[in-house]
Write a protein that holds these residues in place. Structure first.
Motif, mmCIF file in Angstrom:
data_model
loop_
_atom_site.group_PDB
_atom_site.id
_atom_site.type_symbol
_atom_site.label_atom_id
_atom_site.label_comp_id
_atom_site.label_asym_id
_atom_site.label_seq_id
_atom_site.Cartn_x
_atom_site.Cartn_y
_atom_site.Cartn_z
ATOM 1 N N UNK A 256 33.873 25.277 52.451
ATOM 2 C CA UNK A 256 34.987 24.879 51.594
ATOM 3 C C UNK A 256 35.370 23.421 51.841
ATOM 4 N N UNK A 257 35.406 23.006 53.108
ATOM 5 C CA UNK A 257 35.707 21.606 53.431
ATOM 6 C C UNK A 257 34.614 20.686 52.890
ATOM 7 N N UNK A 258 33.362 21.144 52.996
ATOM 8 C CA UNK A 258 32.272 20.349 52.429
ATOM 9 C C UNK A 258 32.421 20.181 50.929
ATOM 10 N N UNK A 259 32.861 21.243 50.244
ATOM 11 C CA UNK A 259 33.073 21.156 48.793
ATOM 12 C C UNK A 259 34.198 20.178 48.468
ATOM 13 N N UNK A 260 35.240 20.162 49.310
ATOM 14 C CA UNK A 260 36.376 19.261 49.069
ATOM 15 C C UNK A 260 35.965 17.802 49.245
ATOM 16 N N UNK A 261 35.147 17.521 50.253
ATOM 17 C CA UNK A 261 34.817 16.131 50.590
ATOM 18 C C UNK A 261 33.609 15.596 49.823
ATOM 19 N N UNK A 262 32.618 16.438 49.525
ATOM 20 C CA UNK A 262 31.413 15.923 48.857
ATOM 21 C C UNK A 262 31.244 16.486 47.452
ATOM 22 N N UNK B 128 24.309 19.459 45.682
ATOM 23 C CA UNK B 128 23.254 20.273 46.293
ATOM 24 C C UNK B 128 23.255 20.140 47.809
ATOM 25 N N UNK B 129 23.991 19.156 48.337
ATOM 26 C CA UNK B 129 24.113 19.032 49.789
ATOM 27 C C UNK B 129 24.802 20.250 50.394
ATOM 28 N N UNK B 130 25.611 20.954 49.597
ATOM 29 C CA UNK B 130 26.243 22.180 50.098
ATOM 30 C C UNK B 130 25.198 23.255 50.405
ATOM 31 N N UNK C 204 28.269 29.824 48.045
ATOM 32 C CA UNK C 204 27.797 28.444 47.862
ATOM 33 C C UNK C 204 27.296 28.225 46.432
ATOM 34 N N UNK C 205 26.682 29.252 45.821
ATOM 35 C CA UNK C 205 26.245 29.108 44.430
ATOM 36 C C UNK C 205 27.432 28.988 43.478
ATOM 37 N N UNK C 206 28.509 29.712 43.778
ATOM 38 C CA UNK C 206 29.700 29.604 42.925
ATOM 39 C C UNK C 206 30.351 28.241 43.063
ATOM 40 N N UNK C 207 30.267 27.636 44.255
ATOM 41 C CA UNK C 207 30.848 26.303 44.446
ATOM 42 C C UNK C 207 30.018 25.230 43.750
#
Length: 356
Positions: free
Chosen positions: A30-36, A40-42, A82-85
């Motif tokens: 979730x933090x990765x989604x917020x910052x990047x 596809x890096x997620x 991760x696919x939903x994000x």
């Protein structure tokens, strides 16, 4: 938390520790989604977190004496999350996946532990706990009642023979207690071939699903990008040269395009007649002069200010202006306009005089 124990193959995790590691994995994503963002890096970050979650699930299943393949259940909501994000673009979808992940994690965490309470250190029981930070090498001291005496803050693992603890040299103990030596990984891989095959198969399915998802979502994005300039393109200001004629109508030049304008009835703005669709008020289909000459308007529209504007093809501009100057009357949309004095009115305009 003992970081070496995160990669231990031989130990055991109790329910709260497994639940905490699972929650941290989702929090990191979730933090990765917020910052990047939805990148596809997620997916790469997920691939890095999956071994940590998988090993914790393996230790949890060993602790609960359940089949190792059950840890695969923990991967399903992680992959869906991760696919939903990355591709879902829906907050409700991601929230639903989190609820599903909570149920799966809770089911695995609540499996009854078969180990003894005294064997856990921060929810972990295994060889890595005895070498955390380079401290706590085991030395079992004899006591009057024959029970092991804790030395250095740790209690000897009941599953480890006392003779083995006393006789293992420090160098060999360090290699064995790390839990990440190559020999241990190879041995574990040979004993769990089916589990590895299931993991590789699941990972391949995730990559395949992600590829199809990005393919279809990419097509939608391309269509949106192609349509966006049409919607948001700025309107280019066109100079309008207008000449008011005696009978209450006007001729307007927008570069080479001729517009005939007059005041109509109060109606809702919209297209009255369109040559492209041949639909609308049929009386607007032709501009008819008193000598029988006809021209087709490209479009006739009711404007917001109650004015009616008829637009003609630039190919007919010169002929229509010439007929307006020379003929006696003209009809359009049921209106009959007199052209008396129109020639002198057009001759006063520099824009129209070149057409006469």
């Amino acid at each position: 938390m003992q970081y070496r124990s995160l990669f231990c193959v031989r130990g055991r995790d109790n329910g709260p520790r497994f639940a905490l590691i699972s929650a941290l994995a989702y929090l990191i994503l979730l933090l990765g989604f917020i910052f990047i963002g939805a990148s596809s890096a997620l997916i790469i970050l997920t691939l890095l977190l999956m071994p940590v979650l998988g090993l914790s699930g393996l230790r949890r299943m060993r602790d609960a004496a359940r089949p190792s393949w059950l840890l695969g259940l923990s991967f399903i909501p992680l992959l869906l999350f991760v696919l939903s994000l990355v591709y879902g673009d829906s907050l409700s979808l991601s929230a639903s996946v989190v609820v599903f992940a909570t149920l799966i994690t809770g089911f695995l965490a609540m499996q009854r532990s078969t180990g003894k309470n005294g064997q856990y250190h921060q929810g972990y029981s295994g060889p890595a706990a005895m070498t955390a930070g380079g401290k706590g090498r085991m030395r079992v001291e004899p006591t009057l009642d024959g029970s092991p005496e804790p030395v250095g803050g740790y209690i000897a693992d009941a599953d480890m023979p006392q003779q083995a603890v006393e006789s293992v040299p420090y160098g060999e103990a360090d290699r064995g207690f790390d839990g990440v030596s190559l020999d241990q990984w190879i041995s574990w891989a040979k004993q769990n071939r089916r589990l590895l095959q299931a993991f590789v198969g699941g990972l391949s399915c995730m990559i395949l699903i992600a590829g199809f998802w990005s393919l279809f979502s990419g097509t939608t994005d391309d269509e949106y990008v192609e349509q966006e300039p049409e919607v948001s393109a700025p309107q280019i200001a066109v100079q309008r040269d207008e000449v008011k004629l005696p009978d209450g109508f006007s001729l307007i030049l927008e570069q080479d395009l001729l517009v005939m304008r007059w005041l109509g009835e109060t109606e809702d703005p919209g297209v009255i007649w369109s040559l492209a669709t041949a639909q609308g008020d049929k009386t607007c289909a032709h501009l008819i002069f008193n000598n029988g000459t006809r021209y087709r308007p490209v479009a006739v529209e009711q404007m917001p200010d109650t004015g009616i504007e008829a637009r003609f093809s630039p190919l007919d501009t010169e002929s229509i202006i010439s007929d307006v100057a020379r003929r006696g009357s003209v009809k359009l949309c049921g209106y009959d306009f007199s052209l008396k004095g129109s020639q002198s009115a057009l001759a006063k305009s520099g824009s129209f005089i070149s057409y006469l």
